[in-house]
Design a protein around this motif. Structure first.
Motif, short mmCIF file in Angstrom:
data_model
loop_
_atom_site.label_atom_id
_atom_site.label_comp_id
_atom_site.label_asym_id
_atom_site.label_seq_id
_atom_site.Cartn_x
_atom_site.Cartn_y
_atom_site.Cartn_z
N ALA A 90 22.34 31.39 69.16
CA ALA A 90 21.00 30.85 69.45
C ALA A 90 20.53 31.19 70.87
CB ALA A 90 20.99 29.34 69.24
N GLY A 91 21.47 31.44 71.78
CA GLY A 91 21.10 31.77 73.16
C GLY A 91 20.46 33.13 73.32
N THR A 92 20.47 33.94 72.27
CA THR A 92 19.82 35.25 72.32
C THR A 92 19.01 35.40 71.04
OG1 THR A 92 20.20 37.63 72.09
CG2 THR A 92 22.02 36.21 71.47
N ASP A 93 17.89 36.10 71.09
CA ASP A 93 17.17 36.31 69.83
C ASP A 93 17.36 37.75 69.33
OD1 ASP A 93 15.61 37.58 71.66
OD2 ASP A 93 13.81 36.38 71.30
N ARG A 94 18.41 38.42 69.81
CA ARG A 94 18.70 39.78 69.31
C ARG A 94 19.29 39.73 67.91
NH1 ARG A 94 15.68 43.11 72.28
NH2 ARG A 94 16.13 42.91 74.49
N TYR A 95 20.29 38.87 67.71
CA TYR A 95 20.98 38.75 66.43
C TYR A 95 21.16 37.27 66.11
CZ TYR A 95 22.24 43.56 67.72
OH TYR A 95 22.20 44.87 68.11
N ALA A 96 21.31 36.96 64.83
CA ALA A 96 21.60 35.58 64.42
C ALA A 96 22.93 35.56 63.70
CB ALA A 96 20.50 35.07 63.51
N MET A 97 23.71 34.48 63.90
CA MET A 97 25.06 34.38 63.31
C MET A 97 25.31 32.97 62.79
SD MET A 97 28.71 34.81 65.31
CE MET A 97 28.60 36.54 65.69
N TYR A 98 25.83 32.88 61.57
CA TYR A 98 26.13 31.58 60.95
C TYR A 98 27.52 31.65 60.36
CZ TYR A 98 21.10 31.29 61.35
OH TYR A 98 19.83 31.32 61.86
N ARG A 99 28.21 30.51 60.33
CA ARG A 99 29.49 30.51 59.62
C ARG A 99 29.55 29.34 58.65
NH1 ARG A 99 35.43 29.68 61.87
NH2 ARG A 99 35.71 29.43 59.64
N THR A 100 30.19 29.59 57.52
CA THR A 100 30.49 28.52 56.57
C THR A 100 31.85 28.84 55.96
OG1 THR A 100 29.77 27.30 54.63
CG2 THR A 100 29.17 29.63 54.67
N GLY A 101 32.78 27.88 56.02
CA GLY A 101 34.13 28.14 55.55
C GLY A 101 34.68 29.39 56.22
N PRO A 102 35.30 30.30 55.47
CA PRO A 102 35.88 31.51 56.07
C PRO A 102 34.88 32.67 56.15
CG PRO A 102 36.52 31.37 53.78
CD PRO A 102 35.63 30.17 54.03
N VAL A 103 33.59 32.36 55.98
CA VAL A 103 32.57 33.42 55.89
C VAL A 103 31.67 33.40 57.13
CG1 VAL A 103 30.67 34.37 54.53
CG2 VAL A 103 32.55 33.17 53.37
N LEU A 104 31.53 34.57 57.74
CA LEU A 104 30.62 34.74 58.88
C LEU A 104 29.46 35.62 58.41
CD1 LEU A 104 30.70 33.91 61.91
CD2 LEU A 104 31.73 36.14 62.38
N SER A 105 28.24 35.21 58.73
CA SER A 105 27.04 35.92 58.29
C SER A 105 26.22 36.29 59.52
CB SER A 105 26.25 35.00 57.35
OG SER A 105 25.04 35.59 56.95
N ILE A 106 25.96 37.58 59.71
CA ILE A 106 25.32 38.04 60.96
C ILE A 106 24.23 39.04 60.64
CG2 ILE A 106 25.79 39.04 63.25
CD1 ILE A 106 28.81 38.75 62.29
N SER A 107 23.13 38.97 61.38
CA SER A 107 22.07 39.96 61.22
C SER A 107 22.36 41.17 62.12
CB SER A 107 20.71 39.37 61.57
OG SER A 107 20.64 39.12 62.96
N HIS A 108 21.84 42.35 61.74
CA HIS A 108 22.06 43.54 62.57
C HIS A 108 20.79 44.29 62.91
CE1 HIS A 108 21.61 45.99 59.01
NE2 HIS A 108 22.70 45.50 58.44
N GLY A 109 19.63 43.80 62.48
CA GLY A 109 18.39 44.53 62.78
C GLY A 109 18.29 45.80 61.96
N MET A 110 17.33 46.65 62.31
CA MET A 110 17.11 47.87 61.53
C MET A 110 17.59 49.11 62.28
SD MET A 110 13.45 47.48 59.61
CE MET A 110 12.50 47.00 61.03
N GLY A 111 18.36 49.93 61.60
CA GLY A 111 18.73 51.24 62.14
C GLY A 111 20.08 51.27 62.83
N ILE A 112 20.58 52.51 62.99
CA ILE A 112 21.91 52.74 63.55
C ILE A 112 22.08 52.19 64.97
CG2 ILE A 112 23.44 54.60 64.36
CD1 ILE A 112 22.81 56.07 61.73
N PRO A 113 21.14 52.44 65.89
CA PRO A 113 21.37 51.89 67.24
C PRO A 113 21.54 50.38 67.23
CG PRO A 113 19.68 53.58 67.33
CD PRO A 113 19.96 53.32 65.87
N SER A 114 20.75 49.70 66.43
CA SER A 114 20.83 48.23 66.39
C SER A 114 22.14 47.75 65.77
CB SER A 114 19.62 47.68 65.63
OG SER A 114 19.64 46.27 65.65
N ILE A 115 22.53 48.33 64.62
CA ILE A 115 23.79 47.86 63.99
C ILE A 115 24.98 48.24 64.85
CG2 ILE A 115 24.29 49.85 62.48
CD1 ILE A 115 25.22 47.81 60.36
N SER A 116 24.90 49.37 65.54
CA SER A 116 26.03 49.84 66.33
C SER A 116 26.33 48.89 67.50
CB SER A 116 25.73 51.27 66.78
OG SER A 116 26.40 51.58 67.93
N ILE A 117 25.29 48.42 68.19
CA ILE A 117 25.48 47.45 69.28
C ILE A 117 26.13 46.18 68.72
CG2 ILE A 117 24.28 45.94 70.91
CD1 ILE A 117 22.07 48.16 71.04
#
Ligand code: R2B
Ligand code: URA
Length: 310
Positions: A90-117
């Motif tokens: 939440a401290g950054t609006d670049r990516y969002a991350m949530y966890r439930t149980g053993p599952v982590l869910s993260i956004s990566h934006g669009m395109g290779i440069p964004s997912i690579s970071i």
């Protein structure tokens, strides 16, 4: 001109299920700040926060990845509605991350440069947290090639815009080439799971990854277009003949980075249209929303099966 360096880095399998960090410099650092995730080794107890994560799901849109975490929460039969899951980044609006149980869910934006970071920092996070036996899956959207809109494609091989299974990146002025192998067994396991969610077609095929949504994917409807409709169709048909069944913008980088770090990885994308029939995405928002739930439903069935919840 840039020289081409073909790397022969092989993922080591004797890692005991731990993430392999292929960077000797990391050991010499007293602190690691995961800037775009707003996490760090000094500020957060990463093993306590993430040590028991077994499944990481990534996808372009922050809202979709929140919805996936909430959906997973219900599918795992965990307490509470899941509506109140907090964004760990939440401290950054670049990516969002949530966890439930053993599952982590993260956004990566669009395109290779964004997912690579995002992947650099996520893979280091899994390493710092001492996670073991992590499976990572990209759930996304794509343009289909000779397949019905709404079909779900499980990627066997991620290829570049020349239909080659490689990911090229300029490093210190040289082109470094990395292979884009994905886990065959995982792809087959996912296809087997698709029988449990039978109301949409699922297939295995090559996924082409491009650096652009418009000209880069042979679209005639961008702000610029340097080719004819005949040239476009000739290219897309060649892609289809090479085994490509869908087109998106992250799979080669995802496959290369996860593969080298010893993570078992898969790419599962729904096709929003058939590119042999057009360029514009005309389906109503409601239809597109339901399409985007299809990879999520398949992955939920997979995770439930892995956890013995059937
Ligand atoms: C699929 O959809 C996005 C473009 O609309 C891009 O992130 C991708 O790979
Ligand atoms: N995402 C893409 O990258 N291409 C499409 O055609 C649709 C979604």
């Amino acid at each position: 001109t840039a020289r081409t360096t073909v790397t022969t880095e092989e993922p080591k399998s004797e890692s005991g299920g731990l993430v392999l960090i292929k960077n000797p410099h990391l050991d010499t650092m007293e602190e690691d700040i995961l800037y775009h995730l707003d996490l760090g080794t000094r500020t957060h107890n990463l093993p306590a926060m993430f040590g028991d994560i077994k499944f990481v799901c990534v996808g372009g849109s922050p809202n979709r990845m929140k919805a996936f975490a909430q959906f997973m929460h219900k599918e795992l039969g965990l307490e509470g509605s899941g509506e109140d899951l907090a964004d760990i980044c939440a401290g950054t609006d670049r990516y969002a991350m949530y966890r439930t149980g053993p599952v982590l869910s993260i956004s990566h934006g669009m395109g290779i440069p964004s997912i690579s970071i995002m992947l650099h920092e996520l893979i280091k996070l899994l390493h710092h947290a001492k996670c073991r036996d992590v499976t990572i899956i990209r759930i996304g959207t794509s343009g289909g090639l000779g397949i019905e809109a709404g079909s779900v494609v499980i990627t066997d091989t991620a290829v570049d815009a020349s239909f080659q299974p490689r990911f090229e990146q300029v490093v210190l002025g040289d082109v470094v080439v990395r292979s884009t192998d994905l886990d065959r067994d995982l792809a087959e396991e996912l296809l087997a799971c698709s029988k449990e969610v039978p109301d949409f077609p699922t297939l295995i095929g090559h996924t082409m990854c491009t650096y652009d949504f418009y000209e880069g994917q042979g679209r005639l409807d961008g702000a610029l277009c340097s080719f004819s409709s005949e040239k476009k169709l000739e290219y897309l048909k060649r892609a289809h003949e090479a085994g490509v069944r869908n087109i998106e913008m992250e799979s080669t980088a995802f496959a290369a980075m996860c593969g080298l770090c010893g993570l078992k990885a898969a790419v599962v994308c729904v096709a929003l249209l058939d590119r042999l029939e057009g360029d514009q995405i005309r389906a109503p928002r409601e239809v597109l929303r339901e399409y985007q739930q299809r990879p999520q439903r398949l992955i939920a069935a997979f995770i439930r099966r892995r956890l013995g919840l059937h």
